[in-house]
Design an enzyme around this catalytic site. Structure first.
Site, PDB file in Angstrom:
ATOM      1  N   LYS A 124       0.851  -1.183   0.000  1.00  0.00           N
ATOM      2  CA  LYS A 124       0.000   0.000   0.000  1.00  0.00           C
ATOM      3  C   LYS A 124       0.893   1.241   0.000  1.00  0.00           C
ATOM      4  O   LYS A 124       1.798   1.366   0.831  1.00  0.00           O
ATOM      5  CB  LYS A 124      -0.804  -0.016   1.307  1.00  0.00           C
ATOM      6  CG  LYS A 124      -2.279   0.202   1.138  1.00  0.00           C
ATOM      7  CD  LYS A 124      -2.932  -0.063   2.485  1.00  0.00           C
ATOM      8  CE  LYS A 124      -4.283   0.516   2.568  1.00  0.00           C
ATOM      9  NZ  LYS A 124      -4.840   0.392   3.920  1.00  0.00           N
TER      10      LYS A 124
HETATM   11  C1  E4P Z   1      -8.256   1.258   4.193  1.00  0.00           C
HETATM   12  O1  E4P Z   1      -7.428   0.601   3.618  1.00  0.00           O
HETATM   13  C2  E4P Z   1      -8.059   1.900   5.493  1.00  0.00           C
HETATM   14  O2  E4P Z   1      -7.330   1.044   6.314  1.00  0.00           O
HETATM   15  C3  E4P Z   1      -9.342   2.185   6.205  1.00  0.00           C
HETATM   16  O3  E4P Z   1     -10.481   1.794   5.458  1.00  0.00           O
HETATM   17  C4  E4P Z   1      -9.424   3.539   6.822  1.00  0.00           C
HETATM   18  O4  E4P Z   1     -10.653   3.640   7.487  1.00  0.00           O
HETATM   19  P1  E4P Z   1     -10.945   4.790   8.582  1.00  0.00           P
HETATM   20  O5  E4P Z   1     -11.259   6.040   7.853  1.00  0.00           O
HETATM   21  O6  E4P Z   1     -12.149   4.266   9.313  1.00  0.00           O
HETATM   22  O7  E4P Z   1      -9.712   4.887   9.424  1.00  0.00           O
END
Ligand code: E4P
Length: 222
Positions: free
Chosen positions: A86
């Protein structure tokens, strides 16, 4: 639509995997740091997650420049074959994305908040784009509208990049994502279990069991 669990907690991941409900996992530095707590090793946690779930496991680089992202991403990719790197949606992130792609390392471009960002990530060869719908909703912008735009743009040009709806906050996000044709949604454990539950299912089971119990004991075995 594929369902990924947005978590680095092994107990939660094992429960969802044992129920056969998930196709992959996404983690981020906040989730991994929480799971590692005071003594855990983040690499070991990722390795165990990758052994538990055979689908794509997103592991995020914690770096700002492309060279450091490449170094860290290559290390993360060695943990297991199903690790997806990522990277954040920045200039350096997209430079790293292109290089990873040339090395056959799959990339999830994260922290996407606009259709133009999603277009550039697809052109950089991302395997997944992660638009954060909940965080857009938080600033009074319709997160799901962005999903519709990205799905349309990717369809127009036959991009192979999968739309992975992220920052999901409730089951309606999941329904909308599926109706819009998103490839996947990554869902926190609480929301995953909300998808399964319905009070009328519980009430129905209760009623059937109560009616069945009215039969004499010797005739209840089916
Ligand atoms: C996605 O890959 C992220 O880890 C995640 O969906 C972020 O979510 P949040 O906005 O609830 O922290």
């Amino acid at each position: 639509m594929k369902i990924f669990l947005d978590s680095a907690e092994l107990a939660e991941i094992r429960r969802a995997a044992d129920a056969g409900l998930i196709d992959g996992i996404t983690t981020n530095p906040s989730l991994l740091a929480k799971a590692a707590g005071s003594g855990g090793d983040p690499r070991e946690i990722l390795a165990e997650i990758a052994r538990t779930v055979p689908g794509p496991i997103s592991a995020e680089v914690v770096a700002l420049d492309a060279q450091e992202m490449l170094r860290s991403g290559r290390e993360l990719a060695k943990i297991a074959d199903n690790i997806v790197i990522k990277v954040p949606l920045t200039e350096d992130g997209l430079v790293a994305c292109r290089k990873f792609r040339a090395e056959d390392i799959r990339v999830n471009v994260t922290l996407c908040f606009s259709a133009t960002q999603a277009l550039l990530a697809a052109k950089a060869g991302a395997s997944f784009i992660s638009p954060f719908v909940g965080r857009l909703d938080d600033v009074a912008t319709d997160g799901m509208e962005l999903i519709g735009q990205i799905v349309q743009i990717y369809e127009n040009y036959d991009f192979a990049t999968e739309v992975l709806v992220a920052s999901v906050r409730h089951p309606v996000h999941v329904v909308q994502a599926a109706m819009m044709g998103a490839d996947a949604a990554t869902i926190p454990p609480k929301v995953l279990w909300q998808l399964l539950k319905h009070p009328l299912t519980d009430k129905g089971i209760e009623g059937f069991l109560a009616d069945w119990a009215k039969l004499p004991q010797e005739r209840r075995g089916l």
